[in-house]
Design an enzyme around this catalytic site. Structure first.
Site, PDB file in Angstrom:
ATOM      1  N   SER A 498       0.851  -1.184   0.000  1.00  0.00           N
ATOM      2  CA  SER A 498       0.000   0.000   0.000  1.00  0.00           C
ATOM      3  C   SER A 498       0.898   1.249   0.000  1.00  0.00           C
ATOM      4  CB  SER A 498      -0.940  -0.034   1.206  1.00  0.00           C
ATOM      5  OG  SER A 498      -1.990   0.875   1.053  1.00  0.00           O
ATOM      6  N   HIS A 611      -7.669  -5.554  -1.070  1.00  0.00           N
ATOM      7  CA  HIS A 611      -6.521  -4.906  -0.437  1.00  0.00           C
ATOM      8  C   HIS A 611      -6.064  -5.637   0.827  1.00  0.00           C
ATOM      9  CE1 HIS A 611      -3.908  -1.409  -0.479  1.00  0.00           C
ATOM     10  NE2 HIS A 611      -4.155  -1.147   0.789  1.00  0.00           N
TER      11      HIS A 611
END
Length: 640
Positions: A498, A611
């Site tokens: 990320s 994610h």
């Protein structure tokens, strides 16, 4: 003889969640979650405080979540899901034995659950059911900014609402109906008032405001405007304590404790003198994002809350007068807590770098072990304890850690966390343990932008991605190399996910000191991120202070893709195909650019993965991901 930590250990761990002391203070219930080859499984356990082992209360292949004692201690309600089933089944089990009673089925999901005082009613947050659809493809009309989110996918015009249920008849009643998701926080003893958060500000706005619903009038009143995650009624229900911030620093605000007078209908005080976040901001890979720990009232004017500071999470009491005192101390991660108001007993869940988590009883300020679910595994596996490094830069005192194996083979790996407003620290991190078990010295830190060191430090990265944070990481690498002669400066790797993926990309585009890199669920182009990420349209403004079209030049300046021609470092790109936070196109742009230049790059895509792949993804894909990561650095660094 103990064996080195390995990827398969992921399937041997017990993840302890949701500890709750019984109303009589004699037992604690909790959920034990485990990973199997193709699914997750979780069961309900209850352990008497005067006995050495817990008793398993539920069985079968599904998952148990959101358990809740009834106030009379006679029943436990929970949500049960069968494998590969979205529907949530509201179930009740009697505390004195007997079978499980299924009360209701919610096709789209539900949770958490809370009882009213006389145990005659359950309050729940329930996801509205979407219209039944067949497999015929249909066009989807988009008319809002907020039309998708990671994990949830495309929004279908349905919301999470509050409802009440009669556990005897199974009848249920909707309590809210507005077009906004509701998060259930607390229920008054008589069930007439409910605390919840929601964003009723309209499409494209960001916030999580605190509301109180009066069921007798049907009126909801907003009592706090900002970004709030948890709240609870005081024992006499005169006050509400709540945790969060007013968004002064947008998404980089530290959470504070506030007290609200329900009779006077006004804020009493907000306690922020500690200059730390009154919340759990720790990052690990065994448990998901931290549960929103409600303020625990220990006295009429005092609550107990988690505080993230200097790489650890501990519980502290906070009073309305602003007094703050430690309940737990130490280098560890307190990830959950339960309190019994009559006896003053508290049970906490604690993780350390060498333990995924156990429950402890606090007696006279001391942590006394209660569960030992990890012990047999720990007896068989050699785990490493990190060594702390501190150094100063730009007036900040910076903190990091090194996992240095005895059989270190010269490889070193810089590991960068996501967020960026989060914190690495004294918690268990399976990925780091298995990489270190391979002979690699793994080093990780909290650069500016991280929680745990004050509001100025959290805010310092905004508008400066790739600036001071990059320099922090490079100086930390220098400090590590100077203290660990076993690490070969010519055999360094770097990885992160990320924001950590962005920073990995930025590093290899601006430095050749690392000989291999792995970028995970990354950001490579801030211009396209603005339009394709579920949070891009506001996160870009919050973090960088500008958006397209006027901000195109600035966003391109801080995009690693602009400097991709400079990348010479062999790069592994790994990404979930259903990631809507950092969408797949971020990885694809970088891969295509490097591949066209015949640069050393490898691309691994994970289907059906968002994610949260590394924390809650499909067990088989989590294993494959770790295998690719381990093998990549083994191949690229072992014989450099």
């Amino acid at each position: 003889m103990k064996q080195p930590a390995g990827i398969q250990d992921l399937f041997r761990l017990s993840i302890v969640e949701n500890p709750q002391l019984s109303p009589d203070g004699t037992s604690v219930l909790f959920v034990r979650r485990q990973l199997l080859d193709d699914r997750y499984a979780s069961q309900l356990f209850v352990q008497r405080l005067d006995e050495p082992e817990a008793v398993q209360w539920t069985f079968g292949p599904g998952t148990v979540s959101f358990p809740a004692w009834s106030h009379d201690g006679k029943q436990i309600a929970f949500i049960y899901r069968k494998p590969d089933e979205k529907a949530a089944r509201l179930c009740i089990i009697a505390a004195d034995g007997g079978g499980i009673q299924e009360i209701l089925t919610f096709p789209a999901g539900a949770g958490p659950l809370m009882w009213t005082a006389e145990s005659k009613e359950l309050i729940a947050a329930v996801m509205e059911e979407t219209a039944e659809q067949d497999d015929t493809p249909n066009a989807r009309s988009i008319t809002t900014l907020d039309y998708k989110s990671d994990k949830a996918g495309m929004h279908e015009g349905t919301y999470t609402q509050l409802m009440s249920s009669d556990p005897l008849t199974g009848e249920w009643t909707s309590l809210t109906a507005s077009a906004a998701d509701k998060s259930l926080l607390d229920v008054s003893k008589d069930g007439t008032r409910i605390l919840y958060t929601a964003n009723e500000r309209g499409d494209g706005t960001q916030g999580s405001d605190l509301y109180i619903l009066d069921r007798q009038t049907g009126q909801s009143d907003k009592i706090a405007h900002g970004s709030y995650s948890s709240a609870s009624f005081s024992p006499d229900e005169h006050y509400v304590a709540f945790i969060g911030h007013d968004q002064t620093h947008r998404g980089a605000g530290q959470s504070h404790v506030s007290f609200y007078d329900l009779h006077a209908r006004k804020l009493v005080t907000t306690v922020s003198s500690l200059d730390r976040s009154f919340s759990d901001t720790m990052i690990g890979d065994i448990r998901g994002p931290a549960a929103d720990q409600r303020p625990i009232w220990t006295h009429q004017d005092t609550v107990c809350v988690p505080v993230s500071s200097w790489g650890s999470v501990n519980m502290k009491t906070v009073s309305m007068s602003g007094e703050i005192a430690a309940v737990t101390t130490g280098s560890h991660h307190v990830f959950d807590a339960s309190y019994h108001d009559h006896s003053g007993l508290m049970v906490v869940g604690v993780s350390t770098p060498m333990c995924p988590g156990e429950l402890y009883l606090i007696r006279e300020g001391e942590l006394q072990p209660l569960t030992s679910l990890q012990q047999s595994w720990k007896d068989q596996v050699e785990l490493l304890s990190p060594e702390e490094i501190t150094f100063k830069r730009d007036g900040y005192e910076l903190q990091g850690w090194v996992l240095s194996p005895e059989h270190a083979d010269g490889r070193g790996l810089l590991h960068i966390h996501g967020g960026p407003h989060a914190m690495y620290g004294n918690t268990f991190f399976h990925e780091m343990q298995i990489l270190a078990a391979e002979g690699t010295s793994v080093f990780y830190m909290n650069p500016r932008g991280s929680h745990g060191y004050g509001q100025d430090f959290v805010n310092a990265v905004r508008g400066d991605y790739g600036g001071g944070d990059f320099d922090d990481l490079m100086m930390f690498t220098d400090e590590t190399l100077s203290k660990y002669s076993s690490i070969d400066s010519n055999r360094l790797g770097v990885t992160g996910g990320s924001y950590g993926g962005f920073m990995t990309n930025w590093i290899v585009a601006h430095s050749d000191r690392f000989k291999a890199a792995a970028t995970l669920r990354c950001i490579s182009n801030w211009i396209s991120f603005y339009g394709v990420s579920d949070i891009g349209y506001f996160f870009t403004d919050w973090e960088h202070g500008t958006v397209p079209p006027e901000g195109v030049d600035e966003l391109w300046r801080i995009s690693p893709l602009k400097y991709a021609n400079n990348i010479q470092t062999p790069l592994l790109i790994m990404h979930g195909e259903e990631d809507l936070r950092c969408p797949m196109e971020q990885a694809e742009q970088l891969y295509i650019n490097l591949k066209r230049q015949n640069k050393p790059v490898s691309f691994v895509r994970f289907p059906n993965s968002n994610h949260e792949l590394s924390r809650s993804g499909h067990p088989r894909l989590r294993r494959q991901r770790l295998t690719y990561l381990r093998d990549w650095f083994h191949e690229q660094l072992l014989n450099t």
